[in-house]
Write an enzyme that holds these catalytic residues in place. Structure first.
Site, short mmCIF file in Angstrom:
data_model
loop_
_atom_site.label_atom_id
_atom_site.label_comp_id
_atom_site.label_asym_id
_atom_site.label_seq_id
_atom_site.Cartn_x
_atom_site.Cartn_y
_atom_site.Cartn_z
N ASP A 360 28.71 52.87 -52.56
CA ASP A 360 29.67 52.69 -53.48
C ASP A 360 29.37 54.05 -54.96
O ASP A 360 28.15 54.40 -55.02
CB ASP A 360 30.52 51.51 -53.26
CG ASP A 360 29.25 50.72 -54.49
OD1 ASP A 360 27.54 51.11 -54.09
OD2 ASP A 360 29.53 49.68 -55.02
N HIS A 689 26.93 52.27 -43.98
CA HIS A 689 27.97 52.57 -44.82
C HIS A 689 27.59 53.00 -46.09
O HIS A 689 26.93 53.42 -47.38
CB HIS A 689 28.48 51.56 -45.65
CG HIS A 689 29.72 51.22 -45.99
ND1 HIS A 689 30.87 51.06 -45.91
CD2 HIS A 689 29.11 50.58 -47.50
CE1 HIS A 689 31.86 51.26 -46.95
NE2 HIS A 689 31.24 50.18 -47.77
N ASP A 737 26.03 49.23 -35.89
CA ASP A 737 25.13 50.48 -36.88
C ASP A 737 26.55 51.07 -36.91
O ASP A 737 26.89 52.05 -36.46
CB ASP A 737 24.32 51.57 -36.01
CG ASP A 737 23.51 52.50 -36.42
OD1 ASP A 737 24.45 52.52 -37.73
OD2 ASP A 737 23.35 53.32 -36.78
N GLU A 746 25.17 48.43 -44.92
CA GLU A 746 24.21 49.51 -45.98
C GLU A 746 23.65 49.98 -46.53
O GLU A 746 22.21 49.27 -45.90
CB GLU A 746 25.71 48.79 -47.64
CG GLU A 746 26.00 49.47 -48.41
CD GLU A 746 26.80 49.35 -49.04
OE1 GLU A 746 27.57 47.96 -49.10
OE2 GLU A 746 26.96 49.94 -49.98
#
Ligand code: 9MR
Length: 766
Positions: A360, A689, A737, A746
């Site tokens: 993020d 991620h 995965d 992540e």
């Protein structure tokens, strides 16, 4: 040629209960504290907090009577004439901790008629207690722990509290999570080992998943079929975390370097692996270089990071970005909901720079803190123990500051430190000297989303004591490490460390709340900052030698407490990291105190070595209740570092061997049969991620760069992919995965910083 033979009879463990049984008949709800304090309450003289998943109460000094200090909880309906079992795990710490407390069940209202009570012996170690009794009254009851009667302050922690009708103990879900259902079918590709390679002088073990009740013979061969070693496996029985029946093959005596070895047993062969002295030197470069494209506020130069990773600067106020040059505070109803009342903050702050936290675009001070701390710890370890280490040099990693005369690891650390300094509340604000807890978008963005394309408004979140103490700790640590290179920056850091520490003392309980989950960033909530105080005082003491910080340490509940319970330290629980620092660099401590710090690390490392010997995949990790935590891979790295520090403190090679072997799990010796580090091993995670390494969603985008550590198995399924694909998974197999599986896959700065610290140790230690 070597012929290692290590045949021994293994112990076949008793078969366990199936994982995640559906019903939970306990009459005490939330007693595993996985979702906070649940319905547990305390009297005013006991400060309650959930720490490492246990409910802990800090009992004030001088409570006269046992029943004047309580932790309690109301139970569900009980039946008269029925037998029950009250079960929990408890421990007591602090110089004035009692060796016995009383637990009782009573009516939940006056006159609080007692139904059952028992004395319970408590010690520093978390010990299970099971108390059968017969209940004589219908209706709800109240369970209380009586904690008063001691002269000094102490801490009581409890976990896995359950109250069950007799005979139903076995159906309790928590008891089952520690053991996976045994897998009774053969698996494909049963030979699991470090696919990236072994150090010539390091331990070399493989794990073989096999139902055979007798040892298997194995050989090590090269691509041409030439045999380089042979032996027999040791039986290990059922591994409770995976459910697999395991054998271990040991070929440590093979030291000849080579690139294309395989272990063969019967019809099965391992992936190809190397014996390679340079493995961790490469990983160290990659793990450090990983941070550059993670930077916010700077264009990523493809000539340095690799062409696929070039991108414009993120969050420098260029459209469509709305941050981070002039960011306002989170206000309005959301802030009122989070903080109880709107906080006074008119500022628009330049908080550009720093690292994006993970996949993020958030920037969180507490996670930035532990990450930059571990990066600097890698540097300091090299400086103290490996003065010729390349980590101490300029131009060693793929960074834009190459050639500026500062070692690369400090260049990268400085990028984050400068950001953390910007997060300090300026003079004139009521919370001056505190650090904003975090800055991130006011709502989640989707994937993919390159940083410079993020159109969301950003907001600063209310300062927190934890964030402030993180800044104090890393600024103090940075002050001593930057001093030889840049005295002015060192002075700035030291002044910031002192200022933030004082501010935290002034506002010792400004806790970061759990958000409502809609706010576009992670919570990083923490309602116990005693460990952050301990860490900040540790770094300030090491840097300054000032007695006041030693006094603060001695008054801390962590001073004598063992922080190494096998779950691994992290951004929320930083006492373990602080203890390592104190043991390694606590030159300002009086001799006996320094010895105490060292001894605590060494005795933890001894325990960790024994866990590892019993663990069929060779990792060092004791997840609470068998429940693999978020980021379990990095928690194993943190435990590896404890054995690494024990090696640095003693020079004893078996600690070094333990640290080396602990890496094998991450690089392929695991139930998933893949390396969790991108670019290392024959099959590696590469769909982690991330909003910008989103190759799985958009083939024009890259996969994460080499040296990216995936979070790893997480028993608690939180994302839609895991919920759909991993339902009912056993602890160490709760992994996939997939880019959508953010709870298990992540990448983050704190995980890669731990990886850097471990890789750097392994590259240098001999
Ligand atoms: O690593 C964090 C883990 O310890 C927490 O349990 C979890 C839930 O609060 O959050 C993890 O951190 C995530 C953060 O909240 C947002 N950025 C990505 C982080 C890694 O998944």
């Amino acid at each position: 040629m070597t012929s290692p033979l290590l045949a021994a009879l293994g112990l076949v463990l008793a078969l366990g209960m199936p994982a995640f049984a559906a019903s939970n008949p306990s009459l005490v709800r939330g007693g595993d504290f996985s979702s906070g304090k649940a319905g547990f309450w305390s009297t005013d003289n006991v400060r309650l907090a959930v720490r490492s998943g246990q409910l802990c109460g800090d009992v004030s000094a001088g409570v006269d009577k046992p029943w004047d200090a309580l932790i309690g909880v109301d139970t569900g309906e009980m039946k008269s004439g029925q037998s029950y079992v009250l079960g929990f795990e408890a421990r007591a710490t602090g110089n004035d901790a009692p060796d016995k407390i009383k637990v009782m069940l009573q009516d939940p209202k006056t006159p609080w008629t007692e139904r059952f009570s028992a004395p319970v012996e408590v010690s520093e170690a978390l010990e299970p207690v099971n108390l059968p009794f017969s209940n004589a009254r219908d209706g709800r009851a109240q369970l209380v722990f009586q904690l008063g009667g001691q002269q000094g302050a102490w801490r009581f922690c409890v976990d896995n509290v359950k109250l069950l009708p007799e005979g139903e103990e076995q159906a309790d879900t928590r008891m089952n999570q520690s053991r996976a259902a045994p897998v009774l079918e053969p698996v494909a590709d049963p030979v699991r080992l470090n696919q990236a390679g072994f150090l010539p002088n390091g331990p070399k073990r493989a794990t073989i998943i096999s139902l055979s009740k007798t040892p298997l013979s194995f050989q090590i061969v090269d691509a041409a079929g030439k045999v380089f070693g042979e032996g027999e496996t040791e039986l290990r029985g059922v591994d409770p975390a995976s459910g697999y029946s395991l054998h271990v093959a040991d070929f440590t005596p093979l030291t000849r370097t080579g690139a294309d070895y395989r272990l063969v047993t019967g019809d099965a062969a391992s992936p190809a692996f190397a014996i390679d002295a340079d493995l961790y030197r490469r990983l160290r470069v990659d793990a450090l270089s990983w941070f550059y494209p993670q930077r916010s506020g700077i264009a990523i130069d493809g000539a340095i990071a690799g062409a696929a990773y070039a991108r414009p600067a993120g969050h420098v106020g260029a459209a469509p970005n709305l941050g981070d040059m002039s960011v306002g505070c989170l206000t309005g109803p959301v802030a009122v909901k989070l903080y109880g009342k709107a906080w006074q903050c008119q500022a628009k702050r330049d908080v550009s720079g720093g690292w994006y936290d993970a996949g993020d675009h958030g920037k969180y001070v507490v996670n930035g803190g532990i990450s930059v701390a571990q990066m600097m710890a890698a540097f300091e370890r090299a400086k103290r123990f490996a003065p010729k280490s390349p980590l101490l040099t300029d131009g060693f990693a793929r960074l834009p500051e190459q050639g500026n005369g500062l070692p690369d690891s400090l260049d990268e650390a400085r990028w984050e430190l400068e950001f953390l300094l910007k997060m300090i509340v300026p003079d004139g604000d009521p919370l001056t000297g505190m650090a904003y807890h975090k800055v991130h978008d006011i709502g989640w963005t989707g994937l993919p989303m390159l940083p410079h394309l993020d159109p969301k408004e950003r907001a600063l979140h209310r300062p927190s004591t934890a964030a402030t103490l993180n800044v104090a700790a890393v600024a103090a640590q940075g002050a001593r490490l930057f001093r030889p290179y840049d005295a002015a920056f060192a002075d700035t850091l030291l002044a910031a460390a002192r200022k933030t520490y004082l501010a935290a003392q002034k506002h010792p309980d400004l806790y970061a709340p759990v958000s409502d989950g809609q706010q576009g960033g992670g919570d990083y909530d923490d309602d116990d900052v005693s460990d952050e105080f301990y860490w900040a005082a540790t770094e300030l003491l090491i840097t300054t030698g000032d007695q006041s910080y030693l006094d603060a340490l001695k008054a801390s509940p962590h001073w004598k407490h063992d922080p190494f319970d096998g779950t691994g330290f992290d951004w929320r629980n930083v006492a373990g990291f602080a203890r390592l620092e104190l043991a390694l660099y606590g030159d300002a401590l009086p001799d006996s105190d320094r010895q105490m710090a060292k001894a605590s690390v060494i005795s933890a490392a001894d325990r960790f070595v024994s866990y590892q010997k019993k663990q069929g995949f060779g990792y060092i990790y004791r997840p609470k209740g068998g429940v693999f935590a978020w980021g379990s891979n990095h928690l194993m790295v943190q435990n590896l570092l404890v054995t690494a520090v024990a090696f640095d403190l003693t020079g004893e090679k078996h600690y070094l061997a333990a640290a080396r072997e602990a890496m094998d799990y991450l690089l392929g010796r695991n139930p998933m049969n893949l390396s969790y580090i991108t670019g290392y091993g024959t099959t590696f995670a590469h769909n982690q991620h991330s909003r910008w390494y989103a190759h799985q969603l958009d083939p024009s985008l890259p996969s994460p760069p080499a040296g990216s550590l995936a979070g790893g198995p997480n028993s608690t399924l939180v994302d839609p992919v895991a919920l759909e694909k991993l339902a009912g998974c056993a602890g160490s197999r709760c992994y996939i995965d997939d880019i959508g599986a953010w709870g298990v896959n992540e990448i983050t700065i704190n995980w890669n910083a731990a990886l850097l610290q471990a890789a750097s140790f392994l590259a240098d230690a001999e």
